[in-house]
Design a protein around this motif. Structure first.
Motif, PDB file in Angstrom:
ATOM      1  N   THR A 110      -0.659   0.720 -10.054  1.00  0.00           N
ATOM      2  CA  THR A 110      -0.365   1.352  -8.767  1.00  0.00           C
ATOM      3  C   THR A 110       0.444   2.629  -8.978  1.00  0.00           C
ATOM      4  OG1 THR A 110       1.640   0.017  -8.504  1.00  0.00           O
ATOM      5  CG2 THR A 110      -0.395  -0.848  -7.552  1.00  0.00           C
ATOM      6  N   THR A 111       0.498   3.440  -7.952  1.00  0.00           N
ATOM      7  CA  THR A 111       1.270   4.675  -8.006  1.00  0.00           C
ATOM      8  C   THR A 111       2.718   4.336  -7.675  1.00  0.00           C
ATOM      9  OG1 THR A 111      -0.704   5.904  -7.355  1.00  0.00           O
ATOM     10  CG2 THR A 111       1.401   7.060  -7.204  1.00  0.00           C
ATOM     11  N   GLY A 112       3.417   3.849  -8.692  1.00  0.00           N
ATOM     12  CA  GLY A 112       4.754   3.313  -8.506  1.00  0.00           C
ATOM     13  C   GLY A 112       4.682   1.928  -7.885  1.00  0.00           C
ATOM     14  N   SER A 113       5.721   1.131  -8.082  1.00  0.00           N
ATOM     15  CA  SER A 113       5.701  -0.201  -7.473  1.00  0.00           C
ATOM     16  C   SER A 113       5.861  -0.123  -5.960  1.00  0.00           C
ATOM     17  CB  SER A 113       6.788  -1.096  -8.084  1.00  0.00           C
ATOM     18  OG  SER A 113       8.063  -0.515  -7.973  1.00  0.00           O
ATOM     19  N   GLN A 114       6.311   1.032  -5.440  1.00  0.00           N
ATOM     20  CA  GLN A 114       6.358   1.180  -3.984  1.00  0.00           C
ATOM     21  C   GLN A 114       4.965   1.087  -3.383  1.00  0.00           C
ATOM     22  OE1 GLN A 114       9.191   1.324  -2.185  1.00  0.00           O
ATOM     23  NE2 GLN A 114       7.958   1.226  -0.329  1.00  0.00           N
ATOM     24  N   GLN A 115       3.975   1.664  -4.068  1.00  0.00           N
ATOM     25  CA  GLN A 115       2.616   1.520  -3.543  1.00  0.00           C
ATOM     26  C   GLN A 115       2.151   0.068  -3.599  1.00  0.00           C
ATOM     27  OE1 GLN A 115      -1.003   2.769  -5.645  1.00  0.00           O
ATOM     28  NE2 GLN A 115      -1.640   3.847  -3.791  1.00  0.00           N
ATOM     29  N   ALA A 116       2.591  -0.672  -4.612  1.00  0.00           N
ATOM     30  CA  ALA A 116       2.234  -2.089  -4.676  1.00  0.00           C
ATOM     31  C   ALA A 116       2.703  -2.810  -3.419  1.00  0.00           C
ATOM     32  CB  ALA A 116       2.833  -2.724  -5.923  1.00  0.00           C
ATOM     33  N   LEU A 117       3.927  -2.505  -2.964  1.00  0.00           N
ATOM     34  CA  LEU A 117       4.417  -3.114  -1.732  1.00  0.00           C
ATOM     35  C   LEU A 117       3.549  -2.725  -0.535  1.00  0.00           C
ATOM     36  CD1 LEU A 117       8.263  -2.637  -2.179  1.00  0.00           C
ATOM     37  CD2 LEU A 117       7.042  -4.813  -2.087  1.00  0.00           C
ATOM     38  N   THR A 118       3.146  -1.469  -0.484  1.00  0.00           N
ATOM     39  CA  THR A 118       2.311  -0.999   0.622  1.00  0.00           C
ATOM     40  C   THR A 118       0.964  -1.715   0.629  1.00  0.00           C
ATOM     41  OG1 THR A 118       3.370   1.173   0.508  1.00  0.00           O
ATOM     42  CG2 THR A 118       1.278   1.047   1.670  1.00  0.00           C
ATOM     43  N   LEU A 119       0.384  -1.911  -0.550  1.00  0.00           N
ATOM     44  CA  LEU A 119      -0.901  -2.613  -0.629  1.00  0.00           C
ATOM     45  C   LEU A 119      -0.763  -4.070  -0.200  1.00  0.00           C
ATOM     46  CD1 LEU A 119      -2.251  -1.233  -4.036  1.00  0.00           C
ATOM     47  CD2 LEU A 119      -2.717  -0.387  -1.718  1.00  0.00           C
ATOM     48  N   ILE A 120       0.308  -4.712  -0.632  1.00  0.00           N
ATOM     49  CA  ILE A 120       0.537  -6.104  -0.241  1.00  0.00           C
ATOM     50  C   ILE A 120       0.680  -6.211   1.273  1.00  0.00           C
ATOM     51  CG2 ILE A 120       2.226  -7.982  -0.348  1.00  0.00           C
ATOM     52  CD1 ILE A 120       2.741  -7.003  -3.279  1.00  0.00           C
ATOM     53  N   ALA A 121       1.431  -5.285   1.861  1.00  0.00           N
ATOM     54  CA  ALA A 121       1.589  -5.300   3.318  1.00  0.00           C
ATOM     55  C   ALA A 121       0.250  -5.094   4.014  1.00  0.00           C
ATOM     56  CB  ALA A 121       2.582  -4.223   3.741  1.00  0.00           C
ATOM     57  N   ALA A 122      -0.577  -4.190   3.480  1.00  0.00           N
ATOM     58  CA  ALA A 122      -1.873  -3.921   4.095  1.00  0.00           C
ATOM     59  C   ALA A 122      -2.796  -5.137   4.023  1.00  0.00           C
ATOM     60  CB  ALA A 122      -2.533  -2.719   3.413  1.00  0.00           C
ATOM     61  N   VAL A 272      -9.399  -3.429  -3.168  1.00  0.00           N
ATOM     62  CA  VAL A 272     -10.054  -2.728  -2.055  1.00  0.00           C
ATOM     63  C   VAL A 272      -9.032  -1.892  -1.280  1.00  0.00           C
ATOM     64  CG1 VAL A 272     -11.273  -3.042   0.133  1.00  0.00           C
ATOM     65  CG2 VAL A 272     -11.930  -4.387  -1.883  1.00  0.00           C
ATOM     66  N   ALA A 273      -7.840  -2.454  -1.044  1.00  0.00           N
ATOM     67  CA  ALA A 273      -6.798  -1.696  -0.342  1.00  0.00           C
ATOM     68  C   ALA A 273      -6.380  -0.477  -1.150  1.00  0.00           C
ATOM     69  CB  ALA A 273      -5.595  -2.599  -0.079  1.00  0.00           C
ATOM     70  N   LYS A 274      -6.313  -0.617  -2.455  1.00  0.00           N
ATOM     71  CA  LYS A 274      -5.977   0.521  -3.323  1.00  0.00           C
ATOM     72  C   LYS A 274      -7.064   1.593  -3.258  1.00  0.00           C
ATOM     73  CE  LYS A 274      -4.347   2.639  -7.156  1.00  0.00           C
ATOM     74  NZ  LYS A 274      -3.164   3.513  -7.172  1.00  0.00           N
ATOM     75  N   GLN A 275      -8.331   1.171  -3.249  1.00  0.00           N
ATOM     76  CA  GLN A 275      -9.424   2.137  -3.114  1.00  0.00           C
ATOM     77  C   GLN A 275      -9.269   2.964  -1.841  1.00  0.00           C
ATOM     78  OE1 GLN A 275     -12.869  -0.367  -3.221  1.00  0.00           O
ATOM     79  NE2 GLN A 275     -12.923  -0.493  -5.471  1.00  0.00           N
ATOM     80  N   ALA A 276      -8.933   2.293  -0.759  1.00  0.00           N
ATOM     81  CA  ALA A 276      -8.778   2.996   0.518  1.00  0.00           C
ATOM     82  C   ALA A 276      -7.560   3.905   0.523  1.00  0.00           C
ATOM     83  CB  ALA A 276      -8.674   1.977   1.651  1.00  0.00           C
TER      84      ALA A 276
END
Length: 406
Positions: A110-122, A272-276
């Motif tokens: 992920t683009t930093g672990s902050q994006q990981a949190l965003t993907l999990i939330a999504a 899939v969320a990361k792709q989007a």
């Protein structure tokens, strides 16, 4: 209002922000960091690694290799969403050595672990869902969950961190979608959850069907004591935990290389969320990080970080009695980047910050880290970005700010 030929005037105002942003405030930490950019400020505010400890030479060579004639056609091209295979293999191997057996296919870069949190939330959260988090908790995670429309409920903590009995009661009452935790060198408090409590949390997860997000950006920065097993490795939690981490604290934050390790049942949805979101994390940065991890000695590099940061932690903790008002309390972390302090009753850390900035020193007031009613007497101090002499000078300035208060 009408325009030419009696036609309604076309507004140039932007459309209103989406409802999901209502109630999501700008990060006070980021705003304080902007205030501390002027020369002369000693800032304990941001969780910044020390730039003099960056391996610029090793990364320069890593990028040169990634841009070599036989490589640039791949490293400057679009890539797979899951991440560079060499990087994923290096991450999986590292997690395995740290007690969390992992296959490369378990890892999503992920683009930093902050994006990981965003993907999990999504992927996991619907508006109105409940997320449990330590009280206080990592501010940017609170923002992320709030933007997804979730209601964040704080789990009571003591000097050992999250209380498993209180967690179980909240799970029964709130029926949360997930628990978010930073169990090792917690941000903002610096506390580490003992193994017995981790095991108890894993059993709560197994018994009550709780999903766990275990965020571990600081775990390798240990200055005393022995490592504690990740929650994701414990019976009861293995198939119910998404584990996050990053290279930001142990290599450099500018690469923005993070990752998540997810059970197979969730992995595809997160991809899939990361792709989007962005198709994939920067190909060239992943390639350079993979080269660095496979050719440099990460253990030796981290040992150097520990050797530098340990004395800085000691300087901050040992200097606080003289810097803070009598009756203050603070944590004594075994690692990480932060010390959490509480001023005596009646003090407001945000008001003290205004005076501290006048004395060219900064910290972060604690109130933004709370999901519920905040304790305004709390504050967070980071010790990694300054050497021991600068820390002593900064604490002297903080004392002057304390003494200036009416």
């Amino acid at each position: 209002m009408t325009g030419a030929a009696g036609q309604p005037a076309i507004s140039t105002a932007p459309p209103p922000a989406a409802g999901r942003l209502r109630g999501v405030a700008s990060s006070p930490v980021r705003e304080i960091l902007a205030l501390t950019q002027r020369p002369g400020i000693i800032s304990f505010a941001g969780g910044l690694p020390a730039p003099e400890l960056f391996d610029a030479a090793g990364l320069r060579e890593a990028f040169a290799t990634a841009l070599a004639d036989d490589a640039y056609g791949r490293t400057l091209q679009y890539s797979t969403t899951e991440g560079d295979p060499q990087l994923r293999a290096a991450i999986a191997a590292r997690l395995g050595r740290r007690g969390l057996p992992t296959e490369p296919d378990d890892v999503l870069v992920t683009t930093g672990s902050q994006q990981a949190l965003t993907l999990i939330a999504a992927v996991l959260l619907e508006p109105g869902d409940v997320v449990l988090a330590e009280e206080p908790s990592y501010l940017a995670a609170l923002q992320c969950f709030q933007m997804a429309g979730a209601r964040v409920v704080g789990v009571p903590c003591d000097d050992d961190g999250l209380d498993p009995d209180a967690l179980a009661a909240l799970v029964r009452r709130e029926q949360p979608k997930l628990l978010y935790t930073v169990p090792t060198f917690h941000n903002p408090t610096g506390r580490t959850l003992p193994l017995a409590r981790r095991e108890a949390i894993a059993q709560v997860a197994a018994r009550l069907g709780l999903w766990i997000v275990e965020d571990d950006p600081y775990g390798e920065l240990r200055y005393r004591g022995e490592a504690v097993a990740p929650i994701a490795a414990l019976p009861g939690a293995r198939d119910r935990t998404i584990a996050l981490s990053t290279l930001s604290k142990v290599l450099v934050p500018g690469l923005r290389i993070g990752w998540l390790r997810a059970p197979a049942a969730l992995h595809r949805a997160l991809v899939v969320a990361k792709q989007a979101a962005d198709l994939h994390t920067s190909t060239i940065d992943q390639a350079a990080a993979a080269h660095w991890l496979t050719t440099c000695d990460l253990d030796a590099h981290i040992a150097g970080l520990r050797a530098a940061y340990g004395p800085r932690r000691d300087a901050l903790v040992e200097g606080l009695p003289a810097a803070l008002p009598e009756g203050s309390r603070w944590t004594r972390p075994d690692g990480g980047m932060f010390v959490w302090a509480r001023l005596p009753d009646g003090w407001d850390a945000e008001a003290l910050l205004a005076d501290a900035l006048e004395h060219e020193v900064a910290f972060v007031p604690g109130w933004p880290f709370y999901a519920g009613p905040p304790d305004r007497a709390t504050l967070r101090l980071s010790f990694t970005a300054h050497d021991t002499e600068e820390i002593a000078e900064g604490l002297g300035r903080l004392r002057a700010a304390v003494d200036s208060r009416p």
